[in-house]
Design a protein around this motif. Structure first.
Motif, PDB file in Angstrom:
ATOM      1  N   GLY A 127       0.715  -1.238  -0.076  1.00 46.62           N
ATOM      2  CA  GLY A 127       0.311   0.092  -0.015  1.00 46.62           C
ATOM      3  C   GLY A 127       0.965   1.222   0.024  1.00 46.62           C
ATOM      4  O   GLY A 127       0.462   2.174  -0.814  1.00 46.62           O
ATOM      5  N   PHE A 128       1.858   1.125   0.686  1.00 46.34           N
ATOM      6  CA  PHE A 128       2.775   2.323   0.921  1.00 46.34           C
ATOM      7  C   PHE A 128       3.534   2.616  -0.519  1.00 46.34           C
ATOM      8  O   PHE A 128       3.719   3.805  -0.847  1.00 46.34           O
ATOM      9  CB  PHE A 128       3.835   2.150   1.947  1.00 46.34           C
ATOM     10  CG  PHE A 128       4.539   3.450   2.181  1.00 46.34           C
ATOM     11  CD1 PHE A 128       4.019   4.529   3.106  1.00 46.34           C
ATOM     12  CD2 PHE A 128       5.694   3.943   1.750  1.00 46.34           C
ATOM     13  CE1 PHE A 128       4.473   5.478   3.379  1.00 46.34           C
ATOM     14  CE2 PHE A 128       6.486   5.113   1.953  1.00 46.34           C
ATOM     15  CZ  PHE A 128       5.806   5.885   2.663  1.00 46.34           C
ATOM     16  N   GLN A 129       3.986   1.457  -1.311  1.00 45.77           N
ATOM     17  CA  GLN A 129       4.158   1.812  -2.374  1.00 45.77           C
ATOM     18  C   GLN A 129       3.238   2.355  -3.609  1.00 45.77           C
ATOM     19  O   GLN A 129       3.722   3.232  -4.448  1.00 45.77           O
ATOM     20  CB  GLN A 129       4.895   0.233  -3.056  1.00 45.77           C
ATOM     21  CG  GLN A 129       5.990  -0.112  -2.548  1.00 45.77           C
ATOM     22  CD  GLN A 129       6.280  -1.661  -2.939  1.00 45.77           C
ATOM     23  OE1 GLN A 129       5.544  -2.153  -3.336  1.00 45.77           O
ATOM     24  NE2 GLN A 129       7.570  -1.962  -2.807  1.00 45.77           N
ATOM     25  N   MET A 130       2.012   2.142  -3.211  1.00 50.01           N
ATOM     26  CA  MET A 130       0.983   2.639  -4.409  1.00 50.01           C
ATOM     27  C   MET A 130       0.876   4.060  -3.782  1.00 50.01           C
ATOM     28  O   MET A 130       0.493   4.792  -4.818  1.00 50.01           O
ATOM     29  CB  MET A 130      -0.173   2.087  -4.076  1.00 50.01           C
ATOM     30  CG  MET A 130      -0.368   0.661  -4.706  1.00 50.01           C
ATOM     31  SD  MET A 130      -1.865  -0.344  -4.888  1.00 50.01           S
ATOM     32  CE  MET A 130      -2.056  -0.838  -3.236  1.00 50.01           C
ATOM     33  N   LEU A 131       0.947   4.581  -2.398  1.00 56.88           N
ATOM     34  CA  LEU A 131       0.948   5.879  -2.119  1.00 56.88           C
ATOM     35  C   LEU A 131       1.835   6.731  -2.488  1.00 56.88           C
ATOM     36  O   LEU A 131       1.684   7.558  -2.973  1.00 56.88           O
ATOM     37  CB  LEU A 131       0.943   5.597  -0.452  1.00 56.88           C
ATOM     38  CG  LEU A 131       1.201   7.033   0.307  1.00 56.88           C
ATOM     39  CD1 LEU A 131      -0.348   7.828   0.166  1.00 56.88           C
ATOM     40  CD2 LEU A 131       1.587   7.271   1.572  1.00 56.88           C
ATOM     41  N   THR A 132       3.239   5.815  -2.836  1.00 58.15           N
ATOM     42  CA  THR A 132       4.210   6.854  -3.167  1.00 58.15           C
ATOM     43  C   THR A 132       4.057   7.157  -4.759  1.00 58.15           C
ATOM     44  O   THR A 132       4.253   8.156  -5.077  1.00 58.15           O
ATOM     45  CB  THR A 132       5.518   5.838  -2.904  1.00 58.15           C
ATOM     46  OG1 THR A 132       5.704   5.631  -1.535  1.00 58.15           O
ATOM     47  CG2 THR A 132       6.836   6.820  -3.523  1.00 58.15           C
ATOM     48  N   SER A 133       3.570   6.162  -5.489  1.00 61.19           N
ATOM     49  CA  SER A 133       3.124   6.205  -6.746  1.00 61.19           C
ATOM     50  C   SER A 133       2.122   7.411  -7.008  1.00 61.19           C
ATOM     51  O   SER A 133       2.142   8.137  -7.919  1.00 61.19           O
ATOM     52  CB  SER A 133       2.740   4.911  -7.568  1.00 61.19           C
ATOM     53  OG  SER A 133       3.762   4.050  -7.445  1.00 61.19           O
ATOM     54  N   ALA A 134       1.142   7.535  -6.076  1.00 67.57           N
ATOM     55  CA  ALA A 134       0.171   8.517  -6.196  1.00 67.57           C
ATOM     56  C   ALA A 134       0.727   9.809  -6.004  1.00 67.57           C
ATOM     57  O   ALA A 134       0.150  10.746  -6.561  1.00 67.57           O
ATOM     58  CB  ALA A 134      -1.138   7.857  -5.168  1.00 67.57           C
ATOM     59  N   CYS A 135       1.637   9.861  -5.090  1.00 61.65           N
ATOM     60  CA  CYS A 135       2.220  11.225  -4.792  1.00 61.65           C
ATOM     61  C   CYS A 135       2.950  11.745  -6.160  1.00 61.65           C
ATOM     62  O   CYS A 135       2.706  12.950  -6.386  1.00 61.65           O
ATOM     63  CB  CYS A 135       3.236  11.182  -3.702  1.00 61.65           C
ATOM     64  SG  CYS A 135       2.762  10.920  -2.042  1.00 61.65           S
TER      65      CYS A 135
END
Length: 161
Positions: A127-135
């Motif tokens: 999820g954190f990797q997805m958060l980073t991509s979203a940023c």
């Protein structure tokens, strides 16, 4: 009696319309000066635009990562709450950024909240990797793809679980 109220109302209206706005300095050592409008403009300037929002979000992003790595789920949840608050406040100051941040606010952050509730470190990492991509996607939408976010490598906060 009605006549007395009319006279009083008329006097108050005349007084308030002819009253000039007084300018007095306020704050420690009187740093905030000018008319009320000038003071409000200065306060708005001091709050800053979206870059100040990003400073807070950056700090909380790092804290969120380390909270997940420590499996300190309450602290992780706390960080997501404050990312949301910081973003909402920043979007009030810069509503032109709202369209770019919409999926981040309405999908990505709620997804992180759900993942944190599961208290699963492996799930959190994904999820954190997805958060980073979203940023990074949001930065690209704003024409600022030169601001590339990566997973934190070093802790800067003394908070530990």
């Amino acid at each position: 009696m009605k006549k007395a109220y009319l006279i009083l109302f008329s006097a108050l209206l005349t007084f308030s319309c002819s009253q000039e706005e007084k300018s007095s300095a306020v704050g420690p050592d009187g740093w905030l000066e000018g008319t009320n409008e000038e003071k409000l403009d200065e306060v708005a300037h001091q709050l800053g635009g979206f870059s100040r929002t990003m400073v807070e979000v950056s700090y909380r992003y790092s804290e969120l990562y380390w909270a997940g790595m420590d499996e300190n789920w309450d602290y992780a949840d706390h960080q997501v709450e404050h990312i949301i608050e910081a973003m909402e406040d920043g979007l009030k100051r810069r509503p032109s950024r709202k369209a770019s941040s919409e999926s981040f606010m309405e999908e990505t952050l709620p997804m992180m909240e759900d993942i944190i509730q599961k208290k699963d470190k492996e799930e959190f990492i994904k999820g954190f990797q997805m958060l980073t991509s979203a940023c990074n996607a949001c930065h690209a939408k704003e024409g600022e793809s030169f601001i590339m976010i990566q997973t934190p490598e070093n802790r800067t906060s003394p908070v530990r679980f």
